[in-house]
Enzyme design. Structure first.
Site, PDB file in Angstrom:
ATOM      1  N   ASP A 171       8.516   6.803  -1.019  1.00 33.69           N
ATOM      2  CA  ASP A 171       8.314   7.815  -2.062  1.00 33.69           C
ATOM      3  C   ASP A 171       9.634   8.465  -2.456  1.00 33.69           C
ATOM      4  OD1 ASP A 171       5.640   7.289  -2.048  1.00 33.69           O
ATOM      5  OD2 ASP A 171       5.060   9.055  -0.889  1.00 33.69           O
ATOM      6  N   ASN A 198       9.542   0.207   2.434  1.00 31.18           N
ATOM      7  CA  ASN A 198       8.282   0.730   2.964  1.00 31.18           C
ATOM      8  C   ASN A 198       8.007   0.219   4.372  1.00 31.18           C
ATOM      9  OD1 ASN A 198       7.392   2.456   0.934  1.00 31.18           O
ATOM     10  ND2 ASN A 198       6.341   0.834  -0.188  1.00 31.18           N
ATOM     11  N   GLU A 236       6.561   0.155  -8.230  1.00 26.62           N
ATOM     12  CA  GLU A 236       8.011   0.380  -8.264  1.00 26.62           C
ATOM     13  C   GLU A 236       8.621  -0.009  -9.602  1.00 26.62           C
ATOM     14  OE1 GLU A 236       7.503  -3.652  -6.118  1.00 26.62           O
ATOM     15  OE2 GLU A 236       6.383  -1.810  -6.425  1.00 26.62           O
ATOM     16  N   ASP A 275      12.766  -2.740 -12.068  1.00 25.35           N
ATOM     17  CA  ASP A 275      12.074  -2.898 -10.793  1.00 25.35           C
ATOM     18  C   ASP A 275      13.042  -2.595  -9.651  1.00 25.35           C
ATOM     19  OD1 ASP A 275       9.485  -4.243  -9.495  1.00 25.35           O
ATOM     20  OD2 ASP A 275      11.249  -4.931  -8.395  1.00 25.35           O
TER      21      ASP A 275
END
Length: 393
Positions: free
Chosen positions: A272, A263, A297, A255
């Site tokens: 991204d 973000n 993720e 993770d």
């Protein structure tokens, strides 16, 4: 290395198999000649079916190719036009097919029932007008260029050489199964013109139909089993691999730390980029690990025939590589200023580090894959709780 493997898979392997197929056709004619009554009819059925299948998977270029070739074969069989009249148009038909394949290579896959479809049909119509009136255009050109005169055969060879170069370079640059299929079809189309008696037209067009089917099949497989953003195999591919695993294997759940913060702070475009970066690094994990994007993720790594102890050094190595990589984030305001202002402005690009947490678990006897995955997820939670950026088992 990945680009080389992709190029071999999408360009050279289809070419190799096509060459092998036609080598077998040429050298074992006694085995298939008895099936000629059947093979003569097959293109009339398989090419339209291939075109419809291509449309179903939004491969409009392959659909156009299939429909154009079935029209050609129908004419060639004198279903619409007398074959003697067709012989007088041999050069024009060859040039029209060659130019059409160049168009198919350069255009993009778009819906046929749209403005793009109308534009594509208009371009094909323009190619038809130019090629079927080439002799008239040549006569006008010779009147202007007198005493120099252009020979009709030289014009055909020149156009063919130009289309060959465009298709060759386009196939190498674009490097997809669709472009490879179009380029191989062009090679076979050229053989029909220059060497008409080497391989029958029905066998050649059957080869094109098979190429279209294979291209659509592999492209649909890639769409179903590949994550579009990262290029890694998807969760569906993960569960497909599980069916072939033995009793001994390890599962690692990975993770990205503080991904939501990336973000929220920098935007989804940077998020991204982070996903692509981590996917790229994870895909190079050593020890025989197979990497999949599980979702969001999270990534999953499968180590077949490995114990937890055997995987730790490989997971630590990839974790450290990601941690040590500095990711540059551009100042988004720079693109709204002119060049001189950007030169005067001090560099405001930021460098950020990305870290990952990893949990790994070993499959136990009489334990299904989901339970092993759950154990790896618990180990991942443990790594998060202990401060992130570490591997726990």
């Amino acid at each position: 290395m990945a680009n080389i493997v992709l190029r071999i898979r999408t360009v050279f392997l289809p070419m190799l198999f096509t060459c092998i197929g036609f080598f077998l056709v040429l050298n074992f004619q006694e085995y298939w000649q008895q099936w000629r009554p059947v093979t003569r009819e097959l293109p009339l059925w398989l090419l339209p079916i291939a075109g419809l299948v291509a449309l179903q998977f939004n491969r409009s270029r392959l659909a156009y190719l299939a429909f154009l070739l079935v029209i050609y074969y129908s004419v060639n069989r004198s279903l619409f036009i007398d074959s003697q009249y067709l012989l007088s148009l041999k050069e024009q038909i060859f040039l029209f097919g060659s130019l059409s394949m160049v168009l198919l290579l350069l255009m993009k896959d778009r819906g046929i029932a749209s403005i793009h479809g109308i534009l594509a049909l208009s371009m094909f119509a323009l190619c038809a007008v130019l090629t079927f009136n080439l002799d008239i255009l040549l006569n006008h050109a010779n009147k202007i260029l007198m005493p120099t005169k252009l020979a009709y055969s030289d014009i055909i060879i020149s156009i063919w050489l130009t289309t060959t170069l465009i298709i060759g370079f386009g196939t190498i640059i674009k490097n997809t199964l669709t472009t490879t299929t179009i380029s191989l079809s062009f090679v076979l189309w050229s053989l029909l013109y220059f060497k008409p008696h080497s391989i029958p037209a029905d066998i050649t067009l059957l080869g094109v139909a098979i190429l279209i089917f294979i291209s659509v099949l592999f492209d649909s497989y890639r769409l179903a089993y590949r994550d579009e953003l990262t290029g890694l195999p998807s969760r569906r591919a993960l569960y497909n691999l599980v069916l072939s695993l033995s009793n001994k294997y390890c599962v690692a759940m990975t993770d990205i730390d503080h991904f939501k913060k990336f973000n929220d702070t920098y935007g989804h475009d940077v998020g991204d980029q982070v996903l692509k970066l981590v996917a790229s690094k994870l895909s190079k994990v050593t020890g025989g690990g197979k990497v999949f994007r599980y979702g969001g993720e999270e990534f999953t790594i499968i180590f077949p025939r490995k114990s937890v102890e055997q995987t730790l050094e490989h997971l630590e190595a990839v974790r450290e590589e990601i941690q040590n990589y500095k990711m540059m984030i551009r100042d988004e305001n720079r693109k709204n200023t002119n060049k001189s202002a950007r030169n005067k402005k001090t560099n405001t690009n930021k460098s950020v580090s990305v870290t990952i947490s990893i949990g790994v678990a070993q499959h136990q006897r009489k334990q299904d894959f989901d339970k092993t995955l759950k154990a790896a997820d618990i180990a991942l939670y443990k790594a998060k709780k202990q401060g992130r950026n570490q591997v726990c088992s």
